[in-house]
Design an enzyme around this catalytic site. Structure first.
Site, PDB file in Angstrom:
ATOM      1  N   ARG A 180       0.828  -1.213   0.000  1.00 36.51           N
ATOM      2  CA  ARG A 180       0.000   0.000   0.000  1.00 36.51           C
ATOM      3  C   ARG A 180       0.860   1.260   0.000  1.00 36.51           C
ATOM      4  NH1 ARG A 180      -3.504  -0.773   5.152  1.00 36.51           N
ATOM      5  NH2 ARG A 180      -4.596   1.075   4.381  1.00 36.51           N
ATOM      6  N   HIS A 223      -4.598  -2.805  13.529  1.00 36.92           N
ATOM      7  CA  HIS A 223      -5.929  -3.394  13.664  1.00 36.92           C
ATOM      8  C   HIS A 223      -5.975  -4.344  14.856  1.00 36.92           C
ATOM      9  CE1 HIS A 223      -5.961  -2.142   9.419  1.00 36.92           C
ATOM     10  NE2 HIS A 223      -7.277  -2.096   9.535  1.00 36.92           N
ATOM     11  N   ASP A 297      -8.299   7.284  12.365  1.00 36.68           N
ATOM     12  CA  ASP A 297      -8.410   5.972  11.737  1.00 36.68           C
ATOM     13  C   ASP A 297      -9.576   5.271  12.428  1.00 36.68           C
ATOM     14  OD1 ASP A 297      -7.913   3.787  10.141  1.00 36.68           O
ATOM     15  OD2 ASP A 297      -5.781   3.666  10.624  1.00 36.68           O
TER      16      ASP A 297
END
Length: 971
Positions: A180, A223, A297
């Site tokens: 990414r 995450h 986020d």
């Protein structure tokens, strides 16, 4: 201690100052924007103001219950935005329209679409990942990628793309960024991010730089836990923060703050950056002067969710300076916490207005003051466009990176000396790569149950191409070599000349202890069909190698490395739009070709169109025969090209001799063949013969004289088995006397001339020239064309007598002969005169496929240069492509056919007069146009089962298709 830390932070953070001089959310009609924002804000209740701060996650594939929950949040909690996640575009569009109709103030719609909508949605377009774009030197192409992605977002009603990801991935073990990221070099990342951002802005979509202050150098997934960025202020400022300063100056719409533990920036141990006032307010807003929107986020990620309870986290994030709370775990509870803080004075009206009005400004900027629902008509087509394919293809061509090229092994030259094997490693498909390689040379896939077997099988080859293929589904898929694959690679490279091509992220190469024995190293980044095809083109020099590594890969190869390799001017393969043609218009050809098959003008067709050195249309129609169980026509199937042999075989050999001065166009027949000294043809020149302006008879039916009274092969001339004089094979189980070749030549020499001099097409010159060429070289025509042209051109499916080499399954039958050989003619030349020469005629006998014919025609079009080799000088091609007798109403060039001089002729009438080509009795046709740089090849077996009436010609099938080709030109 805390005071000391704040002082140090203040001093160091001076370097962060790079103030945004303008508000990125403002529009040119700033007065109207302000009026709209103020009027909406003034009409809000406190609950509605607070609701605007939330952007809630929605799925279009979770059913009615989920949709009802989200709809209730819109109406009851007055949420300001939606971030759509997984589903499909049509369902999302419908869901979006429903939610927008329920909202008092239109919703701001966001998505993670870093490489396109396919990051979240099926049936949408996947552009290359950032790591791939990071290899491209031309930033304008990256900008175009951002623009196309922005167009897709806009079409689906998405206003905010949470892109570009500007993390500098300096840690190869980063589990969540990796592909990414644009790479490890801060300047390259910044340039690419800037270009991508500007592309999206041009499409009317807002951008988001993420993940502030920098998520690139960690091996923890936020995450799942809170990663630590444990560097000092100087390092963070010079690396992680660097691209934000540039993008802020250039107008990035928003910044997304990551969940990171950054001790150098936040004094409270373990406080996520997304909750840090020091990081968000003091540094990002005040020191860096950022005026755009600030997103957290996702607040359901463990990196922040583990810090405190739902609601409290949201309040802390808002107090830290965030404007939009992304994916709150509990919106009602969070809204209540914010309201209580407002009521108690912790949140002022000024602070609330500051964020809400920014959100409203963003809504106005994307046109939500005049909301229009997402149109469902043609939605899927609009999100999967041909121009997207064209861009993807160009991006991959520019990204592919040649890292090592020992002994100039790349691009592959001298195909006549190469025996090439392909070996697949990895667990994903590599068939498009293999097909791409096989378009250029004889490349055989080698397999084996164990390493010893593979090494044994590779002994027959002098070049081994190893493709390493892993899944292209998403950037988080496994990319590493297995231990077994590494052992295989080392051992194969130790004993073979190897080109290694990796279709994964470059980090896969870090595990390789040595690349010493690998001669060629290519990084292709992704395993998509376009990447595989483009990489094959790079390896064979159809396109340049021009990418550079975005990251370091060990073994001495660092970011920025990449060798530039020139093209060898071989045919490439591309989307029509790449060369100024329309796919939609070219596809109209299909109907004409299918009509020819359906109406039994020919059992099957191979069709190819190339422009500007790129094959842009290559399709097959029908079957080998009319039998319902017959083989469908395939890419490599070979057709009897009949009279195309004249320009594919004889003419190149004559051009070569003329260029060397051994003959000239004015050379007389009696000089090259002394037998003709006393003949009525002694003064005929090469130019006259090859221009069909020599009073020669059109043809002589030589085979008639060899038939018995029942019109069967006379035993005087034929046998069923080879032996003695009977060695010339004319068909299966049918051999002609070898001494009859002299009879054929004598009949030609002794034949009468036509009474008047005018244009008359004749095969006889090519019988004569075949005799001369074979005598001059003391070698057969079949060997000559292979040795001098076809092998080096990579025309591996072009040959005389293909049944000696290929299976019948790859050879299209030409006719069921009931007048000479009395059998199905397959793999033997249809033309009787050529058959009587053992299948090797100067006028007929070549079998080929459309791709190979195109290579030869492209060589002519490129004035004799192809594959890095010059076969002829440009002036030679010009000479033979000259119509010397146009004034005598003879359109022909020297060997080449030319466009008609009147209303009717061999072309559509829409080609340039400098164009040239030829047609063949079996239904074949090849034409090249230098002015439009077009090559057109049409192969058919219209003679099957009977030659009969030439409906294909009468119905103008070939020339009608040619007309459509020219109508498809868009520039």
């Amino acid at each position: 201690m805390r005071l000391l830390f704040i002082l140090v932070l203040f001093i160091a953070s001076k370097s962060f100052v790079y103030a945004q001089t303008t508000d990125p959310l403002l529009t040119p009609d700033v007065e109207n924007q302000k009026k709209w924002v103020d009027s909406i804000y003034d009409g809000f209740t406190l609950d509605q103001k607070i609701g605007q701060l939330f952007m809630v996650q929605a799925f279009s594939n979770m059913g009615l219950r989920h949709e009802n929950i989200i709809s209730q949040m819109v109406t009851n909690n007055h949420i300001g935005g939606i971030i759509f996640s997984k589903g499909d575009p049509v369902s999302q569009a419908k869901f979006n329209n429903t939610l927008q109709s329920a909202a008092k103030v239109p919703l701001l719609i966001g998505m993670d679409a870093e490489w396109g909508l396919s990051m979240r949605l099926d049936s949408t377009y996947a552009f290359p990942w950032n790591m791939t774009l990071g290899a491209i030197k031309n930033n304008k192409l990256v900008e175009k990628a951002g623009y196309h992605i922005g167009e897709h977002c806009r079409r689906l009603g998405v206003h905010f793309n949470f892109a570009p990801d500007i993390d500098i991935n300096t840690n190869p073990k980063n589990p969540i960024i990796g592909n990414r990221s644009f790479g490890e070099d801060r300047d390259n990342v910044t340039e690419k991010a800037s270009a991508f951002m500007h592309g999206m802005h041009q499409a009317g979509v807002l951008s988001s730089a993420k993940h502030f202050p920098g998520h690139g150098d960690t091996d923890t997934d936020s995450h799942l836990a809170l990663p630590t960025i444990d560097f000092d202020l100087k390092r963070i400022d010079s690396i992680e923060i660097y691209p934000y300063r540039r993008l802020i100056k250039e107008g990035v719409s928003s910044v997304m703050v990551a969940h990171l533990n950054v001790p150098a920036l936040e004094p409270q141990n373990g406080l996520p950056s997304s909750l840090s006032k020091h990081i968000i307010t003091d540094i990002l807003k005040e020191k860096m002067g950022f005026k755009g929107l600030i997103f957290t986020d996702a607040l359901n990620m463990k990196g922040v969710a583990n810090f405190s309870s739902p609601g409290d986290i949201d309040l802390a994030a808002f107090l830290a300076g965030n404007d939009i709370l992304l994916i709150s775990e509990d919106v009602p509870r969070a809204a209540q916490k914010l309201k209580e803080a407002y009521d108690s004075g912790i949140i002022s009206e000024e602070r609330l207005a500051y964020s809400v009005k920014k959100i409203l400004k963003a809504k106005y900027k994307v046109g939500l003051n005049n909301l229009k629902p997402v149109k469902l008509d043609n939605l899927l087509a609009d999100l999967n466009r041909t121009e997207d394919d064209a861009l993807y293809q160009k991006l991959m061509e520019n990204a592919i990176t040649v890292v090592k090229n020992k002994g100039d092994i790349l691009p592959i030259r001298n195909l006549e000396t190469k025996k090439i094997a392909y070996l697949k490693l990895g667990d994903d498909d590599g068939s498009d790569f293999l097909k791409g390689l096989q378009k250029y040379g004889k490349v055989h896939e080698v397999v084996g149950n164990n390493l010893d077997e593979v090494i044994e099988n590779l002994k027959a080859y002098n070049t081994v191409i190893i493709g390493f293929h892993r899944s292209n589904d998403n950037p988080w898929k496994s990319f590493a070599f297995t231990n077994k694959e590494m052992v295989w690679l080392y051992e194969i490279a130790r004993t073979n000349t190897v080109i290694l091509d990796v279709f994964v992220r470059p980090y896969a190469l870090l595990d390789l202890k040595t690349l010493e024995n690998v001669e060629g190293l290519v990084v292709s980044y992704q395993n998509s069909p376009f990447a595989q095809d483009a990489s094959a083109q790079v390896i064979f020099g159809a396109i340049q190698a021009q990418g550079s590594l975005p990251v370091s890969i060990g073994n001495g190869f660092v970011a920025g490395n990449g060798l530039t390799l020139s093209s060898l001017s071989r045919l490439g393969y591309a989307i029509p739009e790449r060369v100024g043609m329309s796919t939609e218009k070219l596809n109209k050809i299909d109907a004409i070709a299918q009509r020819a098959v359906d109406e039994k003008m020919t059992p099957g067709i191979q069709l190819l169109v190339a422009r500007k050195g790129k094959v842009i249309y290559s399709k097959n129609f029908g079957k080998h025969t009319y039998d319902k169980n017959a083989e469908p026509v395939k890419f490599n199937d070979m057709y009897d090209v009949a009279s195309l042999t004249k320009i594919l075989a004889t003419l190149p050999l004559i051009m070569e001799l003329e260029e060397k001065g051994i003959v000239s166009l004015d050379t007389k027949l009696s000089r090259i063949l002394p037998d003709y000294v006393n003949s009525n043809k002694k003064d005929i020149t090469l130019k006259q013969m090859l221009s069909h302006y020599a009073r020669l008879n059109p043809w002589i039916p030589f085979y008639f004289a060899t038939l018995d009274i029942n019109k069967r092969p006379d035993p005087k001339y034929y046998r069923k088995e080879s032996g003695g004089k009977f060695t010339v094979k004319v068909a299966n189980d049918l051999y002609m006397r070898s001494d009859y070749q002299d009879t054929i030549q004598k009949r030609i020499k002794d034949s009468d001339l036509l009474k008047s001099l005018h244009y008359r097409y004749s095969d006889l010159p090519y019988f004569i020239l075949k005799k001369y060429l074979e005598k001059h070289y003391d070698k057969g025509m079949d060997e000559l064309v292979q040795d001098r042209f076809y092998q080096s051109l990579g025309a591996n499916h072009t040959t005389y007598n293909p049944n000696n080499i290929f299976s019948d399954i790859n050879i299209v039958p030409t006719e069921i002969d009931d007048y000479y050989r009395h059998q199905k003619i397959q793999g033997f030349v249809h033309d009787m005169g050529a058959a009587m020469q053992g299948g090797v005629g100067g006028h007929a006998g070549i079998f080929s496929n459309a791709n190979d014919v195109a290579k030869i025609m492209q060589t002519f079009l490129q004035k004799g240069f192809y594959g890095g080799k010059r076969y002829f000088k440009p002036e030679t091609l010009d000479k033979f492509n000259t119509c010397f007798y146009c004034d005598e109403n003879n359109r022909r060039g020297v060997g080449f056919d030319k466009p008609q001089l009147s209303d009717t002729g061999p072309t559509c009438g829409c080609v340039s007069m400098s164009s040239f080509g030829h047609s063949g009795f079996t239904g074949t046709y090849a034409w090249a146009d230098p002015e439009e740089e077009i090559v057109y090849v049409f192969l058919a077996n219209r003679t099957f089962p009977k030659a009969g009436s030439n409906t294909l010609l009468r119905e103008n099938i070939r020339t009608d298709i040619q007309k459509l080709i020219y109508e498809a030109i868009i520039d």
